[in-house]
Write an enzyme that holds these catalytic residues in place. Structure first.
Site, PDB file in Angstrom:
ATOM      1  N   CYS A   2       0.838  -1.252   0.055  1.00  0.00           N
ATOM      2  CA  CYS A   2       0.036   0.017  -0.257  1.00  0.00           C
ATOM      3  C   CYS A   2       0.787   1.015  -0.198  1.00  0.00           C
ATOM      4  CB  CYS A   2      -0.768   0.036   1.114  1.00  0.00           C
ATOM      5  SG  CYS A   2      -2.212  -1.362   1.311  1.00  0.00           S
ATOM      6  N   ARG A  31       3.892  -0.055  -4.899  1.00  0.00           N
ATOM      7  CA  ARG A  31       3.769  -0.824  -3.388  1.00  0.00           C
ATOM      8  C   ARG A  31       2.437  -1.567  -3.341  1.00  0.00           C
ATOM      9  NH1 ARG A  31       7.133   1.900   0.429  1.00  0.00           N
ATOM     10  NH2 ARG A  31       5.791   0.911   1.937  1.00  0.00           N
ATOM     11  N   TRP A  79      -2.881  -2.892  -1.972  1.00  0.00           N
ATOM     12  CA  TRP A  79      -2.337  -4.002  -1.981  1.00  0.00           C
ATOM     13  C   TRP A  79      -3.383  -4.775  -0.947  1.00  0.00           C
ATOM     14  CZ3 TRP A  79      -0.515  -8.267   0.957  1.00  0.00           C
ATOM     15  CH2 TRP A  79      -0.105  -9.468   0.318  1.00  0.00           C
ATOM     16  N   ASN A 105      -2.259   1.706   5.852  1.00  0.00           N
ATOM     17  CA  ASN A 105      -1.236   0.558   5.221  1.00  0.00           C
ATOM     18  C   ASN A 105      -0.799  -0.209   6.565  1.00  0.00           C
ATOM     19  OD1 ASN A 105       0.805  -0.975   4.582  1.00  0.00           O
ATOM     20  ND2 ASN A 105       2.336   0.388   4.624  1.00  0.00           N
ATOM     21  N   GLY A 106      -1.116  -1.595   6.264  1.00  0.00           N
ATOM     22  CA  GLY A 106      -1.075  -2.502   7.518  1.00  0.00           C
ATOM     23  C   GLY A 106      -2.339  -3.288   7.824  1.00  0.00           C
ATOM     24  N   GLU A 488      17.752 -17.442  -7.420  1.00  0.00           N
ATOM     25  CA  GLU A 488      17.136 -16.235  -7.988  1.00  0.00           C
ATOM     26  C   GLU A 488      16.511 -16.312  -9.269  1.00  0.00           C
ATOM     27  OE1 GLU A 488      16.521 -13.560  -6.583  1.00  0.00           O
ATOM     28  OE2 GLU A 488      16.919 -11.914  -7.923  1.00  0.00           O
ATOM     29  N   LYS A 492      12.864 -15.298 -10.392  1.00  0.00           N
ATOM     30  CA  LYS A 492      12.750 -14.054 -11.392  1.00  0.00           C
ATOM     31  C   LYS A 492      11.731 -14.827 -12.311  1.00  0.00           C
ATOM     32  CE  LYS A 492      13.709 -11.076  -9.725  1.00  0.00           C
ATOM     33  NZ  LYS A 492      14.525 -10.963  -8.342  1.00  0.00           N
ATOM     34  N   GLU A 495       8.145 -15.042 -10.739  1.00  0.00           N
ATOM     35  CA  GLU A 495       7.261 -13.738 -10.496  1.00  0.00           C
ATOM     36  C   GLU A 495       7.132 -12.823 -11.760  1.00  0.00           C
ATOM     37  OE1 GLU A 495       9.254 -10.937  -7.802  1.00  0.00           O
ATOM     38  OE2 GLU A 495      11.244 -11.452  -8.536  1.00  0.00           O
ATOM     39  N   HIS A 511      19.407 -36.646  -6.407  1.00  0.00           N
ATOM     40  CA  HIS A 511      18.631 -37.139  -4.939  1.00  0.00           C
ATOM     41  C   HIS A 511      17.167 -36.987  -5.221  1.00  0.00           C
ATOM     42  CE1 HIS A 511      22.523 -37.503  -2.971  1.00  0.00           C
ATOM     43  NE2 HIS A 511      22.877 -36.431  -3.333  1.00  0.00           N
ATOM     44  N   LYS A 614       5.876  -4.009  -3.929  1.00  0.00           N
ATOM     45  CA  LYS A 614       7.448  -3.979  -3.767  1.00  0.00           C
ATOM     46  C   LYS A 614       7.837  -4.080  -2.414  1.00  0.00           C
ATOM     47  CE  LYS A 614      11.400  -2.782  -5.247  1.00  0.00           C
ATOM     48  NZ  LYS A 614      12.162  -3.870  -5.894  1.00  0.00           N
TER      49      LYS A 614
END
Ligand code: F6R
Length: 619
Positions: A2, A31, A79, A105-106, A488, A492, A495, A511, A614
């Site tokens: 947010c 955000r 968000w 936000n939260g 990584e 990438k 996402e 394995h 983000k």
């Protein structure tokens, strides 16, 4: 998560409040982008516009139904947590009496109880959000008399969880009031006008003078004053700082996407992170190392806490720091840390890595560590952030603002900062001589050019990605520092291109996961330098093993590695003579470009992948 923006100015009935807030929201959209909304207060009272979806939807709504001019405005980009991404759940939320509008936000953890209390007052929320409940509660507090600031103090003391709340009072458009606990909020200081933002990007187009707020503080901002109090109303002092990047740092600058721009900024991010940290005699000076040398010498264990990409930077740190300093290093996902009763004490150095400096999981981990007596050193990109403020020492990465949701240059800068930390500790604890440190620093100084060289592969990597637009699964293999790079690379791709991808330690394949290999499956292999024959030969064997089972192999290898070339269907060269431990700085770059291109080919929003935000400020 947010984005929040607030503005208050002295001009009466001006369009500036709305313009400033919309510009701030555009910069904060990374955000969260489930909905966007604004409230403007002025001579014509208070009006709200909000829309589900991207900010453009809100702009469309405002074009059809303009808001009157005003003196103050607040805005929000969401968000979603409580309630889906609908118009009704979008912020701002207005209280039952129309007096206050609130953005948040939260997560308010006791919102069910607060919601139940509203029923006693005959107030029924129209949305599913915790925020609306708080807006009504704020209006109830105001109905007992006093100012918005006093009502906010009373309300904030009753809220549990994490929140940044910004409230606008219809009857007093000369002030906005905001409270913060565990969620970010910064004040922008202007002339005859002031700003609030979740981070400085919200107002960097207007001012570079800023003030950070502490935990459990409330701020009242008018056109020419900023007053900070705690939840009990006691006066507090905010810490002023200057924003060290300008607004041009947060524009695409000719690139199609922020991510592409940020991938190309990696060489500068490394150079800036190294700048000013070496002494003329080749040693290291880390001004921000506020932990005493005696304490650092007594450290017998390092635990890196971080999430996602930042945690992979921590994995690279483990290889480097253990090798250089002979201190055991553990890497822990921050959200697992405090729940497993970790063995930490005053001899443990906890290193928190975070681009945003606001990741709630990481914040909670460092608080837990400090409660156990450990010192916390943060590697953070964002000045004024909560993790930076709450740590014993901060090593800033100077990557500049990272706008694309997927981290690229920040990852590279984080690894660079980890090297600096490792070398600093090695020098301090006598594990390496100053001339050895100087040699490593010299190599680090060459990394920007080496990364630039790898960026020259861009068109070939993009072409490969375009040829793979229909793949449904991709594997990434690496060993030693190549392993976190493999993780990584897979992250990438997941996402950005929404493709199933997994990173494995190359030796682990046999394995179990090797059963996944089938003809045509793309497998990226990060090949270590042939100058480490033991390590190299093992990865070459792994490359052969997947090739023998029909995989389409793509190797990232050191220039001239003929063995890698003979088993790879496609090979991308990274510069020869890059020290083994520094290889991640170059090997990750093709993987970043690959993911960005595959997302583009598939028609996805490279900068704003679905469901993500983000800055992850909820646990
Ligand atoms: C992935 C990504 C995330 C972040 C993670 C931690 O591209 O960006 O995995 O690395 O959410 O964020 P920070 O570094 O802000 O703590």
């Amino acid at each position: 998560m947010c984005g929040i923006v607030g503005y208050v100015g002295s001009a009466v009935a001006s369009n500036r409040p709305l313009d400033v807030v919309l510009e701030g929201l555009a910069r904060l959209e990374y955000r969260g982008y489930d909905s966007a909304g604004v409230a403007v207060a002025g001579p014509d009272g208070m009006k709200v516009a909000k829309k589900a979806g991207r900010l453009d939807n809100l702009r469309g709504e405002l074009a059809e139904h303009p808001l009157p001019a005003g003196e103050a405005a607040i805005g929000h980009t969401r968000w979603a947590t409580h309630g889906g991404p609908t118009d009704a759940n979008a912020h701002p939320h207005v209280s039952y009496d129309g007096r206050v509008a609130v953005v948040h936000n939260g997560i308010i953890e006791n919102f069910q109880q607060l919601r139940a209390e509203l029923a006693d007052h005959g107030v029924t929320p129209v949305s599913q959000t915790d925020t609306e409940v708080a807006a009504h509660q704020l209006a109830l507090e105001m109905s007992h008399g006093g100012t918005l600031l006093e009502a906010m103090c009373r309300l904030a003391s009753r809220l549990e969880g994490s929140f940044t709340f910004v409230a606008l009072d219809r009857d007093d458009p000369h002030a906005i009031v905001a409270a913060r606990r565990n969620s970010p909020l910064v004040v922008g200081l202007g002339e005859g006008e002031n700003y609030l933002g979740s981070d400085v990007a919200a107002f960097v187009g207007q001012t570079r003078h800023a003030m950070e707020l502490g935990q459990d503080q409330i701020v009242q901002v008018t056109p020419d004053s900023v007053r900070v109090v705690d939840f009990k109303g006691n006066e507090q002092t905010g810490r002023r700082f200057e924003v060290d990047w300008d607004v041009n740092a947060a524009v695409k600058g000719g690139y199609d996407t922020f991510m592409d721009k940020e991938i190309h900024e990696a060489p500068t991010a490394v150079a800036e992170t190294l700048r000013g940290r070496t002494t003329p005699d080749g040693g290291l000076q880390l001004d921000e190392m506020r932990i005493s040398e005696a304490v650092l010498r007594s450290v017998d264990k390092i635990i890196v806490v971080a999430c996602g990409t930042a945690a992979y930077a921590g994995h690279v740190a483990k290889y480097a720091i253990e090798h250089w300093c002979r201190i055991p290093v553990e890497v822990e996902l921050a959200h697992e840390f405090r729940y497993r009763d970790p063995v930490v004490n005053e001899k443990t150095l906890v290193v928190a890595i975070s681009q945003s400096g606001e990741t709630m999981d990481t914040l909670m981990a460092i608080r837990h560590a400090r409660e156990q007596g450990s010192k916390v050193l943060a590697i953070v990109n964002t000045h004024g952030s909560t993790i930076a403020r709450e740590s014993d020492a901060v090593l800033y990465t100077h990557a500049g603002p990272e706008v694309a949701v997927a981290s690229t240059k920040a990852f590279i800068a984080q690894i660079t900062a980890c090297y600096l930390l490792g070398l600093y500790l090695a020098e301090l604890r006598g594990n390496k001589y100053v001339d050895e440190i100087a040699t490593y620093l010299d190599e680090l100084g060459k990394m920007p050019d080496r990364i630039e060289e790898v960026l020259g592969l861009e068109s070939d990597v993009r072409e490969l990605a375009r040829s793979m637009s229909d793949v449904t699964s991709v594997l990434f293999l690496g060993r030693h520092v190549g392993y976190p790079v493999a993780l990584e690379g897979a992250l990438k791709l997941k996402e950005l291109a929404y493709i199933h991808a997994e990173g494995f330690a190359a030796g682990e394949l046999k394995h179990g996961p090797i059963a996944l290999i089938e003809p045509g499956l793309p497998v990226f292999v990060i090949v270590p330098t042939p100058r480490r024959p033991l390590l190299h030969s093992k990865v070459i064997s792994n490359l052969q093993e997947v090739r023998a089972r029909g995989a389409r192999t793509i190797a990232i290898a050191e220039e001239g590695d003929s063995e890698a070339a003979s088993y790879a269907d496609t090979i991308f060269w990274v510069p020869r003579t890059t020290p083994t431990l520094m290889m991640p700085l170059v090997t990750v770059v093709p993987l970043q470009i690959f993911a960005s291109e595959l997302a583009r080919v598939k028609g996805y929003d490279v900068d704003k992948p679905r469901n993500l935000a983000k800055s992850v400020t909820v646990e």
